[in-house]
Design a protein around this motif. Structure first.
Motif, PDB file in Angstrom:
ATOM      1  N   VAL A 182       0.846  -1.181   0.000  1.00 20.54           N
ATOM      2  CA  VAL A 182       0.000   0.000   0.000  1.00 20.54           C
ATOM      3  C   VAL A 182       0.889   1.240   0.000  1.00 20.54           C
ATOM      4  O   VAL A 182       1.671   1.453   0.932  1.00 20.54           O
ATOM      5  CB  VAL A 182      -0.927   0.017   1.228  1.00 20.54           C
ATOM      6  CG1 VAL A 182      -1.802   1.261   1.207  1.00 20.54           C
ATOM      7  CG2 VAL A 182      -1.783  -1.243   1.264  1.00 20.54           C
ATOM      8  N   THR A 183       0.793   2.043  -1.038  1.00 12.21           N
ATOM      9  CA  THR A 183       1.631   3.244  -1.131  1.00 12.21           C
ATOM     10  C   THR A 183       0.990   4.397  -0.373  1.00 12.21           C
ATOM     11  O   THR A 183      -0.235   4.561  -0.359  1.00 12.21           O
ATOM     12  CB  THR A 183       1.829   3.649  -2.597  1.00 12.21           C
ATOM     13  OG1 THR A 183       0.550   3.897  -3.196  1.00 12.21           O
ATOM     14  CG2 THR A 183       2.538   2.546  -3.368  1.00 12.21           C
ATOM     15  N   ASN A 184       1.822   5.190   0.272  1.00 15.14           N
ATOM     16  CA  ASN A 184       1.335   6.309   1.088  1.00 15.14           C
ATOM     17  C   ASN A 184       1.818   7.670   0.585  1.00 15.14           C
ATOM     18  O   ASN A 184       1.771   8.649   1.323  1.00 15.14           O
ATOM     19  CB  ASN A 184       1.782   6.110   2.539  1.00 15.14           C
ATOM     20  CG  ASN A 184       1.172   4.867   3.156  1.00 15.14           C
ATOM     21  OD1 ASN A 184      -0.020   4.644   3.046  1.00 15.14           O
ATOM     22  ND2 ASN A 184       2.002   4.044   3.798  1.00 15.14           N
ATOM     23  N   ASN A 185       2.292   7.726  -0.635  1.00 16.69           N
ATOM     24  CA  ASN A 185       2.792   8.990  -1.175  1.00 16.69           C
ATOM     25  C   ASN A 185       1.651   9.988  -1.395  1.00 16.69           C
ATOM     26  O   ASN A 185       0.583   9.629  -1.898  1.00 16.69           O
ATOM     27  CB  ASN A 185       3.528   8.748  -2.489  1.00 16.69           C
ATOM     28  CG  ASN A 185       4.718   7.824  -2.309  1.00 16.69           C
ATOM     29  OD1 ASN A 185       5.318   7.780  -1.238  1.00 16.69           O
ATOM     30  ND2 ASN A 185       5.056   7.091  -3.361  1.00 16.69           N
ATOM     31  N   ASN A 186       1.889  11.248  -1.044  1.00 20.21           N
ATOM     32  CA  ASN A 186       0.933  12.331  -1.302  1.00 20.21           C
ATOM     33  C   ASN A 186      -0.469  12.019  -0.770  1.00 20.21           C
ATOM     34  O   ASN A 186      -1.474  12.220  -1.447  1.00 20.21           O
ATOM     35  CB  ASN A 186       0.861  12.618  -2.811  1.00 20.21           C
ATOM     36  CG  ASN A 186       2.208  12.989  -3.389  1.00 20.21           C
ATOM     37  OD1 ASN A 186       2.951  13.770  -2.785  1.00 20.21           O
ATOM     38  ND2 ASN A 186       2.537  12.423  -4.542  1.00 20.21           N
ATOM     39  N   THR A 187      -0.530  11.506   0.465  1.00 21.16           N
ATOM     40  CA  THR A 187      -1.795  11.078   1.041  1.00 21.16           C
ATOM     41  C   THR A 187      -2.610  12.256   1.564  1.00 21.16           C
ATOM     42  O   THR A 187      -2.089  13.148   2.217  1.00 21.16           O
ATOM     43  CB  THR A 187      -1.544  10.089   2.192  1.00 21.16           C
ATOM     44  OG1 THR A 187      -0.871   8.947   1.672  1.00 21.16           O
ATOM     45  CG2 THR A 187      -2.853   9.647   2.824  1.00 21.16           C
ATOM     46  N   GLN A 188      -3.904  12.227   1.264  1.00 22.86           N
ATOM     47  CA  GLN A 188      -4.853  13.157   1.858  1.00 22.86           C
ATOM     48  C   GLN A 188      -5.661  12.400   2.892  1.00 22.86           C
ATOM     49  O   GLN A 188      -5.908  11.195   2.759  1.00 22.86           O
ATOM     50  CB  GLN A 188      -5.791  13.745   0.797  1.00 22.86           C
ATOM     51  CG  GLN A 188      -5.099  14.665  -0.186  1.00 22.86           C
ATOM     52  CD  GLN A 188      -6.075  15.219  -1.215  1.00 22.86           C
ATOM     53  OE1 GLN A 188      -6.262  14.646  -2.270  1.00 22.86           O
ATOM     54  NE2 GLN A 188      -6.696  16.340  -0.897  1.00 22.86           N
ATOM     55  N   ILE A 189      -6.128  13.096   3.929  1.00 22.68           N
ATOM     56  CA  ILE A 189      -6.874  12.438   4.998  1.00 22.68           C
ATOM     57  C   ILE A 189      -8.185  13.177   5.245  1.00 22.68           C
ATOM     58  O   ILE A 189      -8.214  14.402   5.366  1.00 22.68           O
ATOM     59  CB  ILE A 189      -6.050  12.380   6.298  1.00 22.68           C
ATOM     60  CG1 ILE A 189      -4.789  11.545   6.088  1.00 22.68           C
ATOM     61  CG2 ILE A 189      -6.892  11.789   7.439  1.00 22.68           C
ATOM     62  CD1 ILE A 189      -3.883  11.488   7.299  1.00 22.68           C
ATOM     63  N   VAL A 190      -9.257  12.400   5.295  1.00 25.91           N
ATOM     64  CA  VAL A 190     -10.581  12.915   5.621  1.00 25.91           C
ATOM     65  C   VAL A 190     -11.116  12.088   6.783  1.00 25.91           C
ATOM     66  O   VAL A 190     -10.911  10.874   6.828  1.00 25.91           O
ATOM     67  CB  VAL A 190     -11.547  12.802   4.419  1.00 25.91           C
ATOM     68  CG1 VAL A 190     -12.941  13.266   4.804  1.00 25.91           C
ATOM     69  CG2 VAL A 190     -11.030  13.604   3.243  1.00 25.91           C
ATOM     70  N   GLU A 191     -11.796  12.720   7.723  1.00 17.75           N
ATOM     71  CA  GLU A 191     -12.386  11.997   8.847  1.00 17.75           C
ATOM     72  C   GLU A 191     -13.900  12.142   8.794  1.00 17.75           C
ATOM     73  O   GLU A 191     -14.421  13.234   8.566  1.00 17.75           O
ATOM     74  CB  GLU A 191     -11.841  12.520  10.178  1.00 17.75           C
ATOM     75  CG  GLU A 191     -12.210  11.647  11.369  1.00 17.75           C
ATOM     76  CD  GLU A 191     -11.379  11.963  12.609  1.00 17.75           C
ATOM     77  OE1 GLU A 191     -11.857  11.683  13.718  1.00 17.75           O
ATOM     78  OE2 GLU A 191     -10.254  12.483  12.450  1.00 17.75           O
ATOM     79  N   ILE A 192     -14.596  11.022   8.998  1.00 17.06           N
ATOM     80  CA  ILE A 192     -16.053  11.021   8.918  1.00 17.06           C
ATOM     81  C   ILE A 192     -16.606  10.092   9.981  1.00 17.06           C
ATOM     82  O   ILE A 192     -15.984   9.076  10.321  1.00 17.06           O
ATOM     83  CB  ILE A 192     -16.524  10.592   7.505  1.00 17.06           C
ATOM     84  CG1 ILE A 192     -18.046  10.706   7.366  1.00 17.06           C
ATOM     85  CG2 ILE A 192     -16.069   9.184   7.174  1.00 17.06           C
ATOM     86  CD1 ILE A 192     -18.546  10.507   5.933  1.00 17.06           C
ATOM     87  N   GLU A 193     -17.753  10.431  10.531  1.00  9.88           N
ATOM     88  CA  GLU A 193     -18.400   9.575  11.518  1.00  9.88           C
ATOM     89  C   GLU A 193     -18.750   8.241  10.875  1.00  9.88           C
ATOM     90  O   GLU A 193     -19.260   8.188   9.750  1.00  9.88           O
ATOM     91  CB  GLU A 193     -19.659  10.261  12.055  1.00  9.88           C
ATOM     92  CG  GLU A 193     -20.366   9.477  13.140  1.00  9.88           C
ATOM     93  CD  GLU A 193     -21.683  10.118  13.552  1.00  9.88           C
ATOM     94  OE1 GLU A 193     -22.199   9.747  14.617  1.00  9.88           O
ATOM     95  OE2 GLU A 193     -22.179  10.975  12.806  1.00  9.88           O
ATOM     96  N   ALA A 194     -18.478   7.148  11.585  1.00 11.20           N
ATOM     97  CA  ALA A 194     -18.697   5.808  11.027  1.00 11.20           C
ATOM     98  C   ALA A 194     -20.139   5.616  10.570  1.00 11.20           C
ATOM     99  O   ALA A 194     -20.395   5.092   9.478  1.00 11.20           O
ATOM    100  CB  ALA A 194     -18.315   4.748  12.054  1.00 11.20           C
TER     101      ALA A 194
END
Length: 349
Positions: free
Chosen positions: A108-120
């Motif tokens: 699993v590549t992690n380059n240039n990762t964006q992160i979003v958080e959302i309620e399950a």
């Protein structure tokens, strides 16, 4: 090592959809226990969830059925690179297995990762509202996934096949723009993952990972540009009417119980005086009237199953339906304009 049976079964249920049917294309039919996680992969999706396990070993897929059939509260598992022993009480079995080193996971590549958080809860709701319209296969591979687009303060979730489109949007604090398409298999695993808290979604141009404190689901993203589905919902000069959501669902369910054709029950809708729905088959002649807010000079035909899928997945007590003639689709919109669905008609003949 001893593992609580219920905990182990729950872990299997979370990751099992990532297990491959066979060894073609790098998919696997077995499970990996490593570093306190139960892991499964089909070469495209990697699912892992925490379990109370100290050892590292590979469990053949057949182990799941035995674990469920055993009667003890705890399951004892031991093994090496060649054999694995499963026992509980007076029952036990030894399986052939392979080494942990031979269980190769996709990188699993992690380059240039964006992160979003959302309620399950919100994530699963969004998936459930559009997943029905995502086909298992298509001549256009991009359509076999759920499209998620962040645009102008909204997260847009969409699925479509050749007959239906489902679109749900939710507000987000992010002002960024991005557009990704997640494979259907990954979406199904996320639905079963039982995320308990907020879910962090990390992605780049190739991979996406859904994770909370106990479980993570990683998948390759689908390549290509998704269809501009939003243009299908332009409603200039369309007629429209409103109908009670539950009344329409109940009517379609009654039709499905009497129809001889379970896959493609063809209904005729006449809007000239309320909403009149008929089903005419060799052994069936069903008719029902539902009150609407206005009459329209229109007679049109649909697959009842597709209408049912669209309506039952739209939240709200009242649905507004837009139409532009008997060769154009019905567009279903909920009362706060956050959930929309499109269904193409079939021939009246």
């Amino acid at each position: 090592m001893k593992i609580n049976k219920t905990d182990l079964i729950n872990a299997f249920d979370i990751v099992k959809a990532a297990v491959g049917k066979n060894e073609i294309g790098g998919s696997r039919t077995d499970y990996l226990i490593k570093d306190g996680y139960l892991i499964a992969t089909n070469g495209e999706v990697v699912a892992k969830t925490k379990i109370n396990a100290e050892d590292n070993l590979v469990l053949p897929g057949k182990v799941v059925a035995l674990v469920k059939a055993l009667t003890g509260e705890d399951i004892t598992i031991s093994g090496n690179n060649e054999n694995v022993k499963i026992s509980s009480g007076k029952a036990r079995n030894i399986y052939k297995t392979t080494s942990v080193e031979s269980y190769v996971l996709p990188k699993v590549t992690n380059n240039n990762t964006q992160i979003v958080e959302i309620e399950a809860k919100s994530l699963i709701e969004a998936i459930n509202l559009v997943a029905y319209a995502i086909p298992k296969s298509s001549t256009r591979p991009i359509l076999t996934g759920m499209n998620v687009k962040c645009d102008e303060g909204y997260l847009n979730f969409a699925g479509m096949d050749g007959y239906r489109v489902a679109w749900f949007k939710a507000k987000t604090e992010s002002n960024e723009y991005w557009d990704i398409t997640i494979p259907k298999n990954c979406i199904e695993i996320v639905k079963s993952a039982e995320f308990k808290s907020n879910v962090k979604i990390a992605f780049n141009s190739s991979w996406i990972t859904f994770a909370d404190d106990n479980t993570s689901i990683s998948s390759r993203l689908l390549d290509g540009e998704y269809v501009n589905y939003q243009r299908f919902f332009e409603i200039n000069n369309f007629d429209n009417f409103t109908v009670n959501t539950q009344d329409l669902i109940d009517c379609i369910n009654r039709i499905k119980t009497v129809s001889d054709d379970r896959e493609k029950p063809k209904i005729i809708i006449d809007l000239s005086n309320n909403l009149n729905i008929t089903l005419s088959e060799e052994t069936v002649n069903y008719a029902e009237e539902i009150t609407t807010d206005k009459n329209i000079d229109l007679k049109i035909a649909f697959n009842a199953n597709y209408i049912n899928d669209a309506v039952k997945n739209i939240d709200g007590n009242v649905i507004t339906v837009y139409t532009n003639g008997n060769k154009s689709p019905f567009l279903f919109v909920n009362d706060n304009d956050t959930h929309k669905a499109l269904v193409l008609p079939v021939s009246l003949r």
